[in-house]
Design a protein around this motif. Structure first.
Motif, PDB file in Angstrom:
ATOM      1  N   TYR A 340       0.624  -1.287   0.064  1.00  0.00           N
ATOM      2  CA  TYR A 340       0.368  -0.148   0.323  1.00  0.00           C
ATOM      3  C   TYR A 340       0.822   1.684   0.119  1.00  0.00           C
ATOM      4  CZ  TYR A 340      -4.432  -2.756   0.429  1.00  0.00           C
ATOM      5  OH  TYR A 340      -5.110  -3.347   0.707  1.00  0.00           O
ATOM      6  N   GLY A 341       0.880   1.670  -1.072  1.00  0.00           N
ATOM      7  CA  GLY A 341       1.872   3.068  -1.115  1.00  0.00           C
ATOM      8  C   GLY A 341       0.800   3.865  -0.503  1.00  0.00           C
ATOM      9  N   GLU A 342      -0.140   4.348  -0.677  1.00  0.00           N
ATOM     10  CA  GLU A 342      -1.025   5.062  -0.446  1.00  0.00           C
ATOM     11  C   GLU A 342      -0.292   5.547   1.101  1.00  0.00           C
ATOM     12  OE1 GLU A 342      -2.191   3.075  -2.153  1.00  0.00           O
ATOM     13  OE2 GLU A 342      -4.141   2.699  -1.637  1.00  0.00           O
ATOM     14  N   TYR A 343      -0.445   4.129   2.068  1.00  0.00           N
ATOM     15  CA  TYR A 343      -0.034   4.857   3.761  1.00  0.00           C
ATOM     16  C   TYR A 343       1.128   4.636   4.268  1.00  0.00           C
ATOM     17  CZ  TYR A 343      -4.759   2.807   3.539  1.00  0.00           C
ATOM     18  OH  TYR A 343      -6.052   1.929   3.745  1.00  0.00           O
ATOM     19  N   ARG A 347       7.652   3.367   3.942  1.00  0.00           N
ATOM     20  CA  ARG A 347       8.376   4.906   3.829  1.00  0.00           C
ATOM     21  C   ARG A 347       8.219   5.612   5.347  1.00  0.00           C
ATOM     22  NH1 ARG A 347       5.816   7.666   0.314  1.00  0.00           N
ATOM     23  NH2 ARG A 347       4.300   6.839   0.179  1.00  0.00           N
ATOM     24  N   VAL A 459      -9.350   3.830   4.811  1.00  0.00           N
ATOM     25  CA  VAL A 459      -8.379   5.772   5.159  1.00  0.00           C
ATOM     26  C   VAL A 459      -7.890   5.678   3.709  1.00  0.00           C
ATOM     27  CG1 VAL A 459      -6.212   5.898   5.581  1.00  0.00           C
ATOM     28  CG2 VAL A 459      -8.252   5.896   7.335  1.00  0.00           C
ATOM     29  N   SER A 460      -8.119   6.711   2.719  1.00  0.00           N
ATOM     30  CA  SER A 460      -7.634   6.951   1.718  1.00  0.00           C
ATOM     31  C   SER A 460      -5.904   7.002   1.690  1.00  0.00           C
ATOM     32  CB  SER A 460      -8.218   8.145   0.854  1.00  0.00           C
ATOM     33  OG  SER A 460      -7.534   8.174  -0.725  1.00  0.00           O
ATOM     34  N   ARG A 461      -5.529   8.081   2.176  1.00  0.00           N
ATOM     35  CA  ARG A 461      -4.296   8.177   2.270  1.00  0.00           C
ATOM     36  C   ARG A 461      -3.385   8.899   3.888  1.00  0.00           C
ATOM     37  NH1 ARG A 461      -1.522  12.042  -2.104  1.00  0.00           N
ATOM     38  NH2 ARG A 461       0.499  11.627  -0.997  1.00  0.00           N
ATOM     39  N   TYR A 463      -0.187  10.587   5.061  1.00  0.00           N
ATOM     40  CA  TYR A 463       1.004  11.049   4.411  1.00  0.00           C
ATOM     41  C   TYR A 463       1.484  11.691   6.116  1.00  0.00           C
ATOM     42  CZ  TYR A 463      -2.827  15.555   3.041  1.00  0.00           C
ATOM     43  OH  TYR A 463      -2.790  15.933   2.899  1.00  0.00           O
ATOM     44  N   GLN A 464       2.944  12.929   6.075  1.00  0.00           N
ATOM     45  CA  GLN A 464       3.875  12.707   6.912  1.00  0.00           C
ATOM     46  C   GLN A 464       3.131  14.586   6.628  1.00  0.00           C
ATOM     47  OE1 GLN A 464       6.949  10.603   7.325  1.00  0.00           O
ATOM     48  NE2 GLN A 464       6.731  11.145   9.360  1.00  0.00           N
ATOM     49  N   LYS A 472      -5.829  10.635   6.332  1.00  0.00           N
ATOM     50  CA  LYS A 472      -7.218  11.119   5.203  1.00  0.00           C
ATOM     51  C   LYS A 472      -8.511   9.579   5.025  1.00  0.00           C
ATOM     52  CE  LYS A 472      -7.897  13.364   1.811  1.00  0.00           C
ATOM     53  NZ  LYS A 472      -7.241  14.889   0.348  1.00  0.00           N
TER      54      LYS A 472
END
Lengths: 655, 284, 202
Positions: A340-343, A347, A459-461, A463-464, A472
């Motif tokens: 899940y790149g969006e989560y 990273r 949850v869609s996304r 970010y930091q 989100k």
């Protein structure tokens, strides 16, 4: 002239409403080979069976045809009855005039004609039947359990209690599995290691259990009751007989690596035991990271070991054992990070999964039971839990539900509250699945008594932003987007089978589904058996489930093994292939085509001992009677007992 | 490398600096562009919202022309790229090819490969050529790489980079010697055609993008779409007014940044046509 | 809001399914689409709620909503939907249906934009940006909107005041006509088929 008896069943109105039974009896009695015909309402009942038995004895029948339901239903019943009356049970055939006739046709005239034809075919076949004897296979009363988690441990203990010699195989340095990594278990909030370690110690102390840790299954040969397994004992580089478990080597080792047991949050040394209560309490040198193996320097552990147990020259060992049954309990792994790149999982340091969170909660874990953000080591104020991160997702993850995550997330939210009273837990869920004893009440407690906030939506996304994570999400019940500023995010990732599950299944010869879960023999009624006789399943290797269900299944598998071992010999049906050794030329095409690996080579020698030829031989205990070899044999030298060419051509010719 | 070049309507109008810069740069790095003869508008956003057949037929006319040229199609506009790929995707199905035959009167064999210009620029051999010719590395530029929506999504249609964590533009910036800024809104929508039909919404979205880029320390944007450029560049003044801010982030087409690195003066790359002055940033 | 469930309403669901070439039944309303939607703050019905109303066949509610005209087409929902429901294509299908059945949008700006844009293409084959903005301003009754931008853009050479008509503009006109006919025919055929199906099954 052989006398065949034909018994036509009404099956209440199941057959009789579509097939004119009396007309069938009338027509069949005209057949040349038939010396006795009768009909009865329920042939499978006691009086019905008695009719068959009496007829066999009084009319001295040489063969029997029962025209009734499918052989899958009552072939065994009728064969037993025949045996009791003194007739070889394989001189009995069933004509299926129910599933293949009365249940699929509505026109009475046509159905009756068809029933007559079916019976004519069966009669023709029976005239060619040969008496067969059941095959007896000796059973070795030893068992192998693959996997040392709670499933494997439970099975091993149950078997040992019944006095069965059990080998417990585990590929990590210690038994315990994922349950040893947990802090507390739902719904009782028992300390996981406290309830597990007594069982682990029992395994270590039980005289009937031989523990093979840091070992893997290399090869499996043989068949039920007689498996030959090759086990690879990986080199520990520590002499197990000399090591006292003092732990000095681990203290002095200079190398630190992220620990697998701590899911990368804590560290271990190059020479290590995975956790303090490890069984056995003997360390292992990790060749990939040990300075001596990489650069040829150090050897500190060897210097400080008071027992002189370090041995860098140790090699992998291969052991062959013979067992009668195998239980596969290899467990699960969690979905990997990069899906899940969006989560931002992988990273962002502060996005973690359930097991990483458990290690933090655990008092003996890398953070001594404190919940700390991996990025800066501070305590979080707001923790967001995301359900179904990978499950119920046919597009990027797996389509199935992982079953335990709703419960363990509710548990996490409560344990978080217990450890950090001022922290807010927010759970994003789609549905709550809490179908066990006390489970629903447990989840409600999380919200009602422990202050967790449950939000229905995915949850869609993430970010930091600075040192916070912006989550989100959505609250579908109020119909609005919802943003949460979190310090830590815990993803309930999907439960998947071990990465090499498919290779293991192929080694064992059992089937698996598209995800790698091993397939049970019947989804409803045979949950612990596989399609291969003698191999059984327990635990999450078969499907995701919680600890009570794992333990129940493990005991179920053990009971199946005990049933298998309850006799000195195993009785198997004689519907197997047989090779005509005179005509066989030894091309062994059959050997390649056999899916059960039942064909071996036999040497034919003359009186002086010189080799004439090698022919194929079918192992009676292994052969499943599928007939693949029969078709493959170019010379037509193999026949399938009970379904020979003569029998089948007789059926066809009489149509 | 030779391609059938589909510029898209805006490249001839409000995004003329994009075309100006790309023509110069492509020539230098051996990308030969043959403009498709008498191409028509791909239909952009309105077509697929009004009539599915139209949404496929309009790009298809260009696809067939490119196929006749025997070359792969390349376009610099993200929306055109999306529409052409959608059309190609549908036209893989026989049923749609038959419908197209009846509408356009021409047959399509179904083999056209279509790419966005950015995809070509990051191919190994082109990267090599760019590297060889760099005269002025872009030091001092802190670039927020802005992808927008249609370059990356839907992933099955675009098939270009990871939609959640793309790296194409970052690769290019590193190649050119600039500094890449880690930020969050690299694939959030700029509002696209809402600039005309729902300007308040567009302002909201552009504001969020400008805010995050500034917060992350960027001093300029890199884009690959004329509409994203337009919204980020021409609308900064009204966003500043509405939200009482003082954003001043110049927006560069990736071809312009390549051009600068290759040594072209700003005028030749159309940098003076921008509404948000890029000169301040470039002086450094 | 009070809704009456009628099986007949599901005919609408079927038509939209066919127009979108997908199945709204796959959607389990997890809401991930709404969670990532950049326009959610403005919509009167959220995108996951649009899917819900669609499942119930509530044609009136959907075609009266502003939300179906507020989607910006960023495809964020479609790229993240775990069930590959592609909500963006369903919004498109609803707009197409509204246009084909000549039902006026409650949010007219986007509808007008689409109309003017496509009319320009129909005549010229390519977009005439100055004309687009000019005509739009008239339609929106804001003739001087964006006028502040004009001088800088003219200096930059960005504004082409002369429209360009492609050689194949007749062909374009023909394409438009053919597509319009096809779309209407297709909708009619779909409706008839669904009508028949509903009569036999219900």
């Amino acid at each position: 002239m052989p006398g065949i008896g034909v018994f036509v069943c009404w099956c209440g109105s199941n057959i009789a409403s579509t097939v004119d039974v009396e007309r069938v009896v009338e027509e069949v009695s005209k057949l040349r080979d038939v010396s006795f015909v009768t009909h009865y309402k329920y042939m499978c009942s006691s009086p019905g069976q008695n009719i068959i038995k009496e007829a066999i004895q009084n009319s001295k029948l040489e063969g029997v045809v029962v025209a009734a339901c499918s052989p899958r239903m009552h072939e065994l019943t009728f064969r037993k009855a025949a045996k009791e009356a003194g007739l070889n049970p394989y001189l009995l055939e069933m004509a299926n005039i129910r599933e293949q006739c009365s249940w699929v046709h509505s026109d009475k005239k046509i159905a009756t004609e068809k029933a007559i034809q079916l019976i004519r075919m069966s009669v023709a076949k029976v005239t060619k039947n040969l008496p067969l004897e059941e095959i007896k296979v000796s059973v070795i009363h030893r068992a192998l359990v693959i996997g040392g988690g709670i499933a494997g441990i439970q099975s091993a203990l149950d078997l040992a209690e019944a006095g069965i010699e059990t080998l417990l195989l585990e590929r990590t340095p210690s038994i315990g599995g994922h349950m040893a990594q947990l802090d507390e278990t739902f719904p009782t909030l028992d300390c996981s290691q406290c309830i597990l370690t007594p069982k682990m110690v029992s395994v270590a102390q039980n005289p009937h259990i031989t523990l093979h840790t840091y070992s893997e299954l290399e090869k499996v040969d043989g068949f039920v009751g007689n498996f030959r397994v090759t086990i690879k004992h990986k080199a520990r580089f520590v002499d197990e007989k000399k090591c006292t478990g003092c732990g000095l080597c681990q203290q002095k080792c200079p190398t630190q690596i992220p620990a697998e047991f701590d899911e990368g949050i804590g560290k271990r040394k190059a020479i290590y035991i995975p956790f303090p209560q490890a069984v056995p309490n003997i360390p292992v040198i990790d060749k990939e990271h040990c300075i001596w193996f990489k650069k040829g320097k150090c050897r500190v552990c060897e210097k400080v070991c008071p027992a002189g147990a370090i041995n860098y020259e140790q090699q992998d060992e291969y052991i062959t054992e013979e067992v009668g049954a195998i239980i596969v309990a290899t467990g699960y792994r969690l979905m990997p990070k990069n899906v899940y790149g969006e989560y931002g999982y992988g990273r962002f340091k502060d996005v973690i999964n359930g097991l990483e969170f458990e290690r933090m909660l655990s008092a003996s874990g890398p953070t001594s039971g404190k919940v700390l953000r991996p990025s800066d080591g501070k305590e979080p104020k707001v923790v967001v839990f995301i359900q179904c991160a990978g499950s119920r997702d046919p597009r990027k993850g797996v389509p199935y539900c992982s079953r335990i995550c709703c419960m363990y997330t509710a548990k996490h939210s409560m344990l978080l509250k217990h450890k950090c009273p001022g922290v807010k837990a927010i759970v994003f869920y789609i549905d709550i699945r809490a179908g066990g004893k006390g489970y629903e009440e447990f989840v409600r407690r999380a919200e009602e008594e422990e202050g967790a906030t449950f939000i229905r939506g995915r949850v869609s996304r993430i970010y930091q932003k600075g040192n916070k994570l912006i989550v989100k999400g959505v609250d579908t019940l109020t119909g609005s987007q919802l943003e949460v500023e979190a310090d830590l995010v815990v993803l309930a990732t999907a439960i998947m089978p071990q990465e090499d599950a498919k290779e293991l299944a192929q080694k064992l010869g059992i089937s698996y589904d598209e995800y790698g879960f091993f397939t049970e023999a019947h989804p409803k009624l045979r949950p612990v058996e596989t399609s291969k006789a003698g191999v059984f399943l327990a635990g999450c290797a078969q499907a995701p489930k919680d600890i009570p269900d794992v333990v129940a299944q493990a005991s179920g598998a053990a009971s199946k093994v005990l049933a298998l071992f309850s006799n000195k010999e195993l009785v198997r049906e004689p519907i197997i292939a047989k090779v005509d050794e005179v005509n066989c030329v030894g091309c062994f095409a059959c050997e390649k085509s056999c899916p059960a690996q039942a064909i071996t080579r036999k040497e034919i020698r003359d009186k002086s001992g010189n080799l004439i030829k090698e022919v194929a031989k079918v192992e009676p205990g292994v052969c499943q009677g599928c007939g693949a070899c029969v078709v493959t044999c170019r010379g037509g030298c193999i026949r399938l007992e009970g379904f020979s060419d003569e029998q089948l051509f007789a059926e066809v010719n009489v149509l | 490398m030779k391609f059938a070049y589909y510029p898209g309507c805006s490249l001839k109008g409000t995004a003329l600096e994009y075309e100006k810069s790309l023509i110069k740069v492509c020539k230098d790095i051996d990308i030969e562009l043959l403009e498709i003869e008498d191409w028509n508008c791909c239909g952009a956003t309105p077509a697929h919202q009004v009539n599915k057949y139209l949404a496929i037929a309009l790009p298809a006319r260009n696809i067939i022309k490119a196929e006749k040229m025997g070359l792969s199609l390349v376009t610099p506009c993200a929306a055109c790229f999306s529409r052409i790929r959608f059309a190609s995707h549908y036209l893989k199905d026989n049923r749609w090819r038959e419908i197209l035959l009846s509408v356009l009167g021409e047959e399509y064999a179904g083999n056209l490969e279509s790419k966005h210009l950015l995809q070509i620029f990051i191919e190994e051999q082109i990267q090599q050529k760019i590297k060889e010719k760099i005269l002025k590395p872009l030091s001092g530029l802190k670039v927020a790489c802005y992808y927008g929506c249609l370059l990356l999504r839907p992933p099955e249609v675009a098939s270009f980079d990871d939609p959640e964590h793309p790296t194409a533009m970052e690769t290019l910036v590193h190649l050119l010697g600039g500094e890449v800024v880690e930020w969050n809104f690299y694939n959030e929508c700029c509002g696209a055609s809402f600039a005309l039909s729902n300007p308040q919404a567009m302002e909201n979205l552009v504001y969020k993008i400008l805010l995050d880029a500034t917060f992350s320390g960027a001093n300029c944007f890199m884009v690959a779409c004329p509409l994203c450029h337009s919204n980020l560049d021409t609308r900064q003044v009204q966003v500043n007014k509405h939200f009482k801010k003082h954003f001043s982030l110049p927006v560069f087409y990736f071809t312009q940044l390549v051009g600068l690195a290759l040594g072209y003066p700003p005028k030749e790359l159309g940098l003076y046509s921008h509404l948000t002055n890029p000169m301040g940033v470039l002086e450094r | 809001m009070e809704l009456l469930f009628e099986t007949a309403k599901l005919k609408f669901t079927r038509i939209i399914n066919q127009l979108a070439e997908n199945s709204v039944e796959k959607c389990y309303l997890c809401g991930k689409c709404t969670a990532g939607c950049p326009m959610a703050y403005e919509m009167d019905i959220q995108i996951h709620q649009i899917m819900r109303f669609l499942k119930l066949g509530e044609e009136k509610v959907l075609l009266k909503s502003r939300a179906i005209w507020q989607c910006v087409g960023c495809q964020t929902c479609s790229s993240r939907c775990p069930k590959e429901v592609d909500p963006a294509s369903f919004v498109d299908a609803l707009r197409v249906y509204a246009t084909l059945t000549k039902q006026k949008a409650s949010e007219r700006a986007v509808e007008q934009f689409n109309y003017i844009f496509l009319e320009i293409i129909r005549h010229l084959g390519r977009i005439y940006e100055v004309g687009l903005v000019g005509l739009l301003n008239i339609f929106y009754m804001q003739p001087f909107r964006d006028i502040a931008l004009a001088p800088k853009m003219v200096i930059g050479g960005k504004l082409n005041f002369i429209p360009h008509k492609i050689k194949g503009s007749k062909e374009i006109k023909r394409i438009f006509l053919a597509c319009e006919e096809l779309a209407q025919k297709d909708l009619k055929a779909k409706k008839e088929l669904i009508e028949k199906e509903f009569q036999t099954t219900f």
